[in-house]
Design a protein around this motif. Sequence first.
Motif, mmCIF file in Angstrom:
data_model
loop_
_atom_site.group_PDB
_atom_site.id
_atom_site.type_symbol
_atom_site.label_atom_id
_atom_site.label_comp_id
_atom_site.label_asym_id
_atom_site.label_seq_id
_atom_site.Cartn_x
_atom_site.Cartn_y
_atom_site.Cartn_z
ATOM 1 N N LEU A 74 0.811 -1.229 0.000
ATOM 2 C CA LEU A 74 0.000 0.000 0.000
ATOM 3 C C LEU A 74 0.843 1.277 0.000
ATOM 4 O O LEU A 74 0.373 2.323 0.430
ATOM 5 C CB LEU A 74 -0.957 0.021 1.195
ATOM 6 C CG LEU A 74 -2.098 -0.975 1.139
ATOM 7 C CD1 LEU A 74 -2.933 -0.900 2.418
ATOM 8 C CD2 LEU A 74 -2.981 -0.739 -0.064
ATOM 9 N N ARG A 75 2.081 1.191 -0.431
ATOM 10 C CA ARG A 75 2.967 2.343 -0.608
ATOM 11 C C ARG A 75 3.346 3.041 0.700
ATOM 12 O O ARG A 75 3.716 4.211 0.697
ATOM 13 C CB ARG A 75 2.364 3.362 -1.576
ATOM 14 C CG ARG A 75 1.882 2.821 -2.883
ATOM 15 C CD ARG A 75 2.857 2.714 -3.976
ATOM 16 N NE ARG A 75 3.635 3.900 -4.224
ATOM 17 C CZ ARG A 75 4.871 3.862 -4.688
ATOM 18 N NH1 ARG A 75 5.437 2.727 -4.950
ATOM 19 N NH2 ARG A 75 5.535 4.955 -4.904
ATOM 20 N N CYS A 76 3.290 2.348 1.824
ATOM 21 C CA CYS A 76 3.769 2.917 3.082
ATOM 22 C C CYS A 76 5.297 2.973 3.042
ATOM 23 O O CYS A 76 5.922 2.174 2.356
ATOM 24 C CB CYS A 76 3.328 2.048 4.257
ATOM 25 S SG CYS A 76 1.555 2.071 4.557
ATOM 26 N N PRO A 77 5.918 3.868 3.794
ATOM 27 C CA PRO A 77 7.384 3.920 3.789
ATOM 28 C C PRO A 77 7.985 2.672 4.442
ATOM 29 O O PRO A 77 7.413 2.102 5.362
ATOM 30 C CB PRO A 77 7.706 5.175 4.608
ATOM 31 C CG PRO A 77 6.485 5.455 5.385
ATOM 32 C CD PRO A 77 5.322 4.904 4.623
ATOM 33 N N VAL A 78 9.127 2.270 3.938
ATOM 34 C CA VAL A 78 9.835 1.095 4.437
ATOM 35 C C VAL A 78 11.055 1.573 5.217
ATOM 36 O O VAL A 78 11.742 2.497 4.784
ATOM 37 C CB VAL A 78 10.257 0.183 3.258
ATOM 38 C CG1 VAL A 78 11.080 -0.980 3.738
ATOM 39 C CG2 VAL A 78 9.025 -0.300 2.513
ATOM 40 N N PHE A 79 11.316 0.940 6.368
ATOM 41 C CA PHE A 79 12.410 1.341 7.241
ATOM 42 C C PHE A 79 13.418 0.212 7.397
ATOM 43 O O PHE A 79 13.059 -0.961 7.436
ATOM 44 C CB PHE A 79 11.877 1.751 8.619
ATOM 45 C CG PHE A 79 10.953 2.929 8.567
ATOM 46 C CD1 PHE A 79 11.455 4.212 8.513
ATOM 47 C CD2 PHE A 79 9.574 2.738 8.559
ATOM 48 C CE1 PHE A 79 10.600 5.301 8.449
ATOM 49 C CE2 PHE A 79 8.720 3.821 8.496
ATOM 50 C CZ PHE A 79 9.233 5.106 8.441
ATOM 51 N N TRP A 80 14.698 0.575 7.500
ATOM 52 C CA TRP A 80 15.784 -0.378 7.686
ATOM 53 C C TRP A 80 15.921 -0.685 9.172
ATOM 54 O O TRP A 80 16.057 0.221 9.994
ATOM 55 C CB TRP A 80 17.075 0.210 7.143
ATOM 56 C CG TRP A 80 18.331 -0.518 7.491
ATOM 57 C CD1 TRP A 80 19.422 0.023 8.122
ATOM 58 C CD2 TRP A 80 18.669 -1.874 7.214
ATOM 59 N NE1 TRP A 80 20.398 -0.920 8.250
ATOM 60 C CE2 TRP A 80 19.968 -2.113 7.698
ATOM 61 C CE3 TRP A 80 18.002 -2.922 6.596
ATOM 62 C CZ2 TRP A 80 20.606 -3.338 7.589
ATOM 63 C CZ3 TRP A 80 18.629 -4.147 6.484
ATOM 64 C CH2 TRP A 80 19.916 -4.342 6.981
ATOM 65 N N GLN A 81 15.860 -1.986 9.520
ATOM 66 C CA GLN A 81 16.088 -2.427 10.890
ATOM 67 C C GLN A 81 17.453 -3.116 10.927
ATOM 68 O O GLN A 81 17.580 -4.280 10.547
ATOM 69 C CB GLN A 81 15.000 -3.408 11.339
ATOM 70 C CG GLN A 81 13.655 -2.776 11.527
ATOM 71 C CD GLN A 81 12.686 -3.778 12.134
ATOM 72 O OE1 GLN A 81 12.515 -4.856 11.611
ATOM 73 N NE2 GLN A 81 12.070 -3.392 13.228
#
Length: 174
Positions: free
Chosen positions: A114-121
């Motif tokens: 759904l085009r939400c931002p992706v974060f690096w863990q």
Amino acid sequence: MTDKNNKIPFDEDNYTHNINRNNERKLDRRGFMKTLVGAAGVFAVSSLPWGAVAAKELIGLGDKKYPKQKIVDVKSISIGDAVDFHFPGEHDSAILIRLSEEKYVAYQNACTHLRCPVFWQKEEGDLLCPCHHGKFDVETGAPTAGPPRRPLPEIYVKVENGTVYAVGVKRYEA
């Protein structure tokens, strides 16, 4: 004795007395369907030029050349760290991750669900979409958990003279 006011103003055998036959409805069911089909045809034909423009654009995407864009200097990013940037356009959010001394990966920073931002863990070694707990493999961009079914669009990177550049976007076949 019949009263003039009690006289019926129409022939009693005429059951359509409430319709003025000369001004009946101009559009019956058949006429309505013809109009509907005609309008659909006009809309279909009028959309053809836009479809041709879209097809021409899609055909050229594989050959599209992107300008080389500086992301970060190699000495400014440690192994395991990430940098946000914009590529190919100023409104296209992206993320670069340094996996090892020589290996860098970059992806468009929008979940394919759904085009939400992706974060690096960094601790887990995953790219996380917090909206629906989607996870992506950092090596390939492929989804590993949650609702996303398509991989993150990869951005090609190149290291030259101590600087990391974004040079293109990988296109995925449907």
